[in-house]
Design an enzyme around this catalytic site. Structure first.
Site, PDB file in Angstrom:
ATOM      1  N   LEU A   1      -0.076   1.056  -1.491  1.00  0.00           N
ATOM      2  CA  LEU A   1       0.764   1.611  -2.551  1.00  0.00           C
ATOM      3  C   LEU A   1       0.113   1.508  -3.918  1.00  0.00           C
ATOM      4  O   LEU A   1       0.384   2.308  -4.803  1.00  0.00           O
ATOM      5  CB  LEU A   1       2.119   0.894  -2.576  1.00  0.00           C
ATOM      6  CG  LEU A   1       2.970   1.016  -1.308  1.00  0.00           C
ATOM      7  CD1 LEU A   1       4.220   0.155  -1.431  1.00  0.00           C
ATOM      8  CD2 LEU A   1       3.350   2.474  -1.065  1.00  0.00           C
TER       9      LEU A   1
ATOM     10  N   GLY B   1      -3.006  -4.403  -8.440  1.00  0.00           N
ATOM     11  CA  GLY B   1      -3.006  -4.991  -9.776  1.00  0.00           C
ATOM     12  C   GLY B   1      -3.970  -6.164  -9.836  1.00  0.00           C
ATOM     13  O   GLY B   1      -4.799  -6.350  -8.942  1.00  0.00           O
TER      14      GLY B   1
ATOM     15  N   PHE C   1      -3.333  -9.148  -9.340  1.00  0.00           N
ATOM     16  CA  PHE C   1      -3.001 -10.115  -8.291  1.00  0.00           C
ATOM     17  C   PHE C   1      -3.589  -9.711  -6.947  1.00  0.00           C
ATOM     18  O   PHE C   1      -3.792 -10.526  -6.062  1.00  0.00           O
ATOM     19  CB  PHE C   1      -1.481 -10.228  -8.144  1.00  0.00           C
ATOM     20  CG  PHE C   1      -0.823  -8.881  -7.993  1.00  0.00           C
ATOM     21  CD1 PHE C   1      -0.797  -8.229  -6.778  1.00  0.00           C
ATOM     22  CD2 PHE C   1      -0.257  -8.259  -9.092  1.00  0.00           C
ATOM     23  CE1 PHE C   1      -0.215  -6.993  -6.651  1.00  0.00           C
ATOM     24  CE2 PHE C   1       0.329  -7.011  -8.963  1.00  0.00           C
ATOM     25  CZ  PHE C   1       0.362  -6.365  -7.749  1.00  0.00           C
ATOM     26  N   GLY C   2      -3.826  -8.402  -6.756  1.00  0.00           N
ATOM     27  CA  GLY C   2      -4.271  -7.913  -5.457  1.00  0.00           C
ATOM     28  C   GLY C   2      -3.515  -6.661  -5.068  1.00  0.00           C
ATOM     29  O   GLY C   2      -2.692  -6.141  -5.817  1.00  0.00           O
ATOM     30  N   PRO C   3      -3.768  -6.126  -3.870  1.00  0.00           N
ATOM     31  CA  PRO C   3      -3.165  -4.860  -3.446  1.00  0.00           C
ATOM     32  C   PRO C   3      -1.738  -5.032  -2.924  1.00  0.00           C
ATOM     33  O   PRO C   3      -1.324  -6.117  -2.530  1.00  0.00           O
ATOM     34  CB  PRO C   3      -4.095  -4.406  -2.317  1.00  0.00           C
ATOM     35  CG  PRO C   3      -4.633  -5.682  -1.748  1.00  0.00           C
ATOM     36  CD  PRO C   3      -4.752  -6.640  -2.893  1.00  0.00           C
ATOM     37  N   VAL C   4      -1.002  -3.908  -2.920  1.00  0.00           N
ATOM     38  CA  VAL C   4       0.342  -3.867  -2.359  1.00  0.00           C
ATOM     39  C   VAL C   4       0.357  -2.785  -1.282  1.00  0.00           C
ATOM     40  O   VAL C   4      -0.150  -1.685  -1.491  1.00  0.00           O
ATOM     41  CB  VAL C   4       1.405  -3.552  -3.434  1.00  0.00           C
ATOM     42  CG1 VAL C   4       2.792  -3.459  -2.805  1.00  0.00           C
ATOM     43  CG2 VAL C   4       1.387  -4.609  -4.534  1.00  0.00           C
TER      44      VAL C   4
ATOM     45  N   LYS D   1       2.933  -7.673  -0.931  1.00  0.00           N
ATOM     46  CA  LYS D   1       2.038  -7.996  -2.038  1.00  0.00           C
ATOM     47  C   LYS D   1       1.067  -9.066  -1.543  1.00  0.00           C
ATOM     48  O   LYS D   1       1.461 -10.187  -1.247  1.00  0.00           O
ATOM     49  CB  LYS D   1       2.847  -8.499  -3.229  1.00  0.00           C
ATOM     50  CG  LYS D   1       2.019  -8.874  -4.440  1.00  0.00           C
ATOM     51  CD  LYS D   1       2.941  -9.348  -5.562  1.00  0.00           C
ATOM     52  CE  LYS D   1       2.174  -9.783  -6.783  1.00  0.00           C
ATOM     53  NZ  LYS D   1       3.067 -10.255  -7.852  1.00  0.00           N
TER      54      LYS D   1
ATOM     55  N   ASP E   1       5.597 -10.203 -18.743  1.00  0.00           N
ATOM     56  CA  ASP E   1       4.718  -9.118 -18.290  1.00  0.00           C
ATOM     57  C   ASP E   1       5.534  -7.853 -18.007  1.00  0.00           C
ATOM     58  O   ASP E   1       5.292  -7.132 -17.051  1.00  0.00           O
ATOM     59  CB  ASP E   1       3.974  -9.541 -17.020  1.00  0.00           C
ATOM     60  CG  ASP E   1       2.746  -8.673 -16.755  1.00  0.00           C
ATOM     61  OD1 ASP E   1       2.293  -7.968 -17.684  1.00  0.00           O
ATOM     62  OD2 ASP E   1       2.245  -8.664 -15.615  1.00  0.00           O
TER      63      ASP E   1
END
Length: 612
Positions: A453, A456, A458-461, A475, A572
């Site tokens: 999807l 970011g 933090f990593g992929p979703v 997430k 954020d």
């Protein structure tokens, strides 16, 4: 017209007939064709002992094609040699002759001569049919000495091997000797099977279209391994020769199917749908409803053996027969039933049958001697599997306990006391579930690109679908992401405790070694930025919908700042962190950068600048 004139005309006509008759050789008692002689379709050469006959013949009642051949004088059906097997003459106009330069040729109407021997030898050339069945072209030497042999039919065998013929290779001249089957019973053209001599293994081999189907076994002192011959006929190894009472050698290639090595059969690759119990039986009868379900191959260059090979390699095929004339194939499929005519008056078909024994008797004599070692092997494998499973269960218990402790530790915020709501059955009281890594792999199709999807810091979703068809968003915390364990811990604690219509709902989490994942409810319309900054999508955001989104975000923030059990500052908040459900209702997400305040604290110092 006067009587005298009529008489003269009759004499002239009679003389023309005599001259025409003399022009062609009526050689019913002659064994030699001299230079300039002509052998037409009504004349023959007969060997001195009247054993073999040479002449033209038409093999089929369905065709006018004619051939030059040699056959047993007392059995014209058995052709032992064909001179023009692959170049038939379209009518009975063929004439065999030796021309002025010594060539042995067949002339005919409407086509070029067919050359059997093309040497330029001049005169004194003749061709003789011998009692061996060999047709030999010779030339007389000028000094009257022994004639020189120029050509012989034995060097060009067709489908029959006679005494004196050879199988193998002449390494001096490169001449190869082998015999090749007819395409069909009435078609002498080269067929599918060849009989050859294998000098390296000292054996005879039968090939079908190049694949070895049968071998005679190694040649011993007087016999082959898989050929049984009457000791009184050891000089006649291959076929019936000068008398009709001698037993011929029959290579039963029709017994070979590629899965067996009985009686000299060779192994070759088989279709998976066939097994060692199946074979084709020749039966009299017909297939029911055959006109609707049969299929046809009209290739005139294939014969009965090719039909069998094609049917064997087609899993649905249960029967076949050669077409009229012996070439081409008719096939029948497994949806049909063969109705047998036990009187034997109906057409002959080749029908697939199976000799597979009944289940209760099958293979008893085979299984008895190997049952004990198989049982021991099974018990050994079973014991190893049980030990491996128990060990895996113990390790898994330790691993799950460690993961549970890790999760409990993550659920505890620094400086605060939080009740441990994580139960040992893998669930929380707030329906927060711990998912296995395997279930997430299955739900996201191994984190495929099609399911991704976005991504970011933090990593992929990824989008996923659980076994109960519920859609989720996974997430996945990247090992190299800016969001570390602290941020992951924040988000897990906060969202697990927060319950509001405008906050994204956390379904559960997954921890597998270094893998840390949060599982959310899936938002169909993704994030707000996908509408705001897309020229085509932004048109969908009417002012009414914009006010609803703004109000929802405000309600969510008000809950975080004043009405939640913990005072939370998101830090954020941006369009990409506002998710939209199917009704375009906003939900605040991504609490990795959020800070927790005590209820009576209005400000706190941060260690670093983060967020938007």
């Amino acid at each position: 017209m006067t009587v005298k004139e009529t008489f003269m005309i009759m004499i002239i006509f009679f003389l023309i007939i005599i001259l025409c008759f003399l022009d062609s050789l009526d050689a019913s008692w002659v064994n030699t064709l001299n230079q300039g002689d002509k052998l037409n379709s009504s004349a023959y050469l007969v060997s001195a002992g009247k054993i073999f006959t040479l002449g033209f013949f038409i093999p089929s009642t369905f065709s006018n094609d004619s051939y030059l051949g040699i056959w047993y004088s007392n059995d014209s059906y058995r052709k032992v040699w064909v001179g023009n097997r692959n170049t038939p003459i379209a009518d009975n106009s063929g004439v065999l002759t030796i021309d002025s330069v010594g060539k042995l040729i067949i002339t005919h109407n409407g086509g070029d001569p067919i050359e059997l021997y093309g040497g330029l030898t001049g005169t004194n050339v003749a061709a003789t049919l011998f009692d061996s069945g060999n047709f030999i072209v010779t030339v007389a030497n000028n000094n009257g000495s022994k004639k020189t042999e120029l050509w012989e039919s034995f060097d060009y065998p067709t489908d029959t091997l006679l005494p004196g013929m050879k199988l193998g290779v002449n390494h001096r001249t490169g001449q190869k000797w082998s015999i090749t089957s007819w395409v069909g019973q009435d078609v002498p053209a080269s067929g599918a099977f060849t009989l050859e001599w294998d000098p390296t293994k000292r054996r005879l081999i039968v090939r079908q279209r190049g694949v070895i189907h049968w071998s005679s076994g190694v040649l011993g002192d007087k016999n082959f391994e898989f050929i049984t011959i009457d000791p009184s006929n050891l000089n006649y190894v291959f076929t019936n020769v000068s008398t009709m009472d001698e037993e011929p050698m029959i290579a039963q290639v029709d017994l070979c199917y590629g899965y067996n090595k009985d009686k000299g059969c060779e192994l070759w690759k088989q279709p998976q749908c066939r097994n060692g119990y199946q074979k084709f039986d020749e039966r009299s009868g017909h297939f029911n409803d055959s006109d609707k379900a049969s299929f046809y191959d009209g290739n005139t260059s294939i014969g009965l053996s090719d039909c069998r090979e094609k049917c064997w390699n087609v899993c649905d095929c249960i029967g076949f027969m050669a077409d009229i004339g012996g070439t081409g194939c008719l096939f029948w499929t497994k949806d049909l039933e063969f109705i047998q005519d036990y009187a034997g008056s109906s057409a002959r078909h080749y029908v697939l049958s199976s000799d597979q024994p009944p289940p209760h008797n099958r293979g008893k004599h085979i299984w008895i001697p190997i049952a004990v070692p198989i049982a021991i092997f099974v018990m050994l494998v079973f014991g190893i599997l049980c030990y491996t499973k128990q060990r895996k269960i113990r390790l898994l218990g330790k691993y799950e306990t460690r993961n549970t402790k890790d999760l409990i530790e993550l659920m505890t915020p620094n400086g605060y006391t939080v009740t441990n709501e994580l139960e040992l059955d893998g669930n929380q009281s707030n329906d927060l579930k711990i998912f296995s890594f395997g279930s997430i792999i299955a739900a996201t199709n191994s984190f495929s690109l099609e399911n991704k999807l976005g991504e970011g810091g933090f990593g992929p979703v990824y989008k996923g679908r659980l076994t109960n068809s519920r859609e989720i968003a996974v997430k996945r915390l990247s090992r190299t992401s800016g969001q570390g364990v602290v941020e992951f811990k924040n988000e897990l604690i906060l969202i697990a405790k927060l319950q509001h219509v405008n906050l994204v709902r956390l379904v559960g989490c997954c921890i597998q070694g270094d893998e840390k994942m949060l599982i959310y409810e899936y938002m169909v319309n993704k994030s707000l930025d996908s509408f705001l900054f897309d020229p085509s999508q932004k048109e969908k955001l009417t002012w009414e919908k914009r006010f609803v989104i703004i109000e929802g975000i405000a309600q969510g923030l008000l809950y975080l700042h004043q009405y939640s059990r913990l005072k939370i500052i998101h830090r954020d908040l941006k369009a990409s962190n506002i998710l939209l459900d199917g009704n375009m209702n906003p939900k605040i997400s991504d609490f990795g950068m959020a800070r927790i305040f005590k209820q009576n604290v209005l400000e706190v110092n941060t260690e670093r600048i983060v967020g938007t």
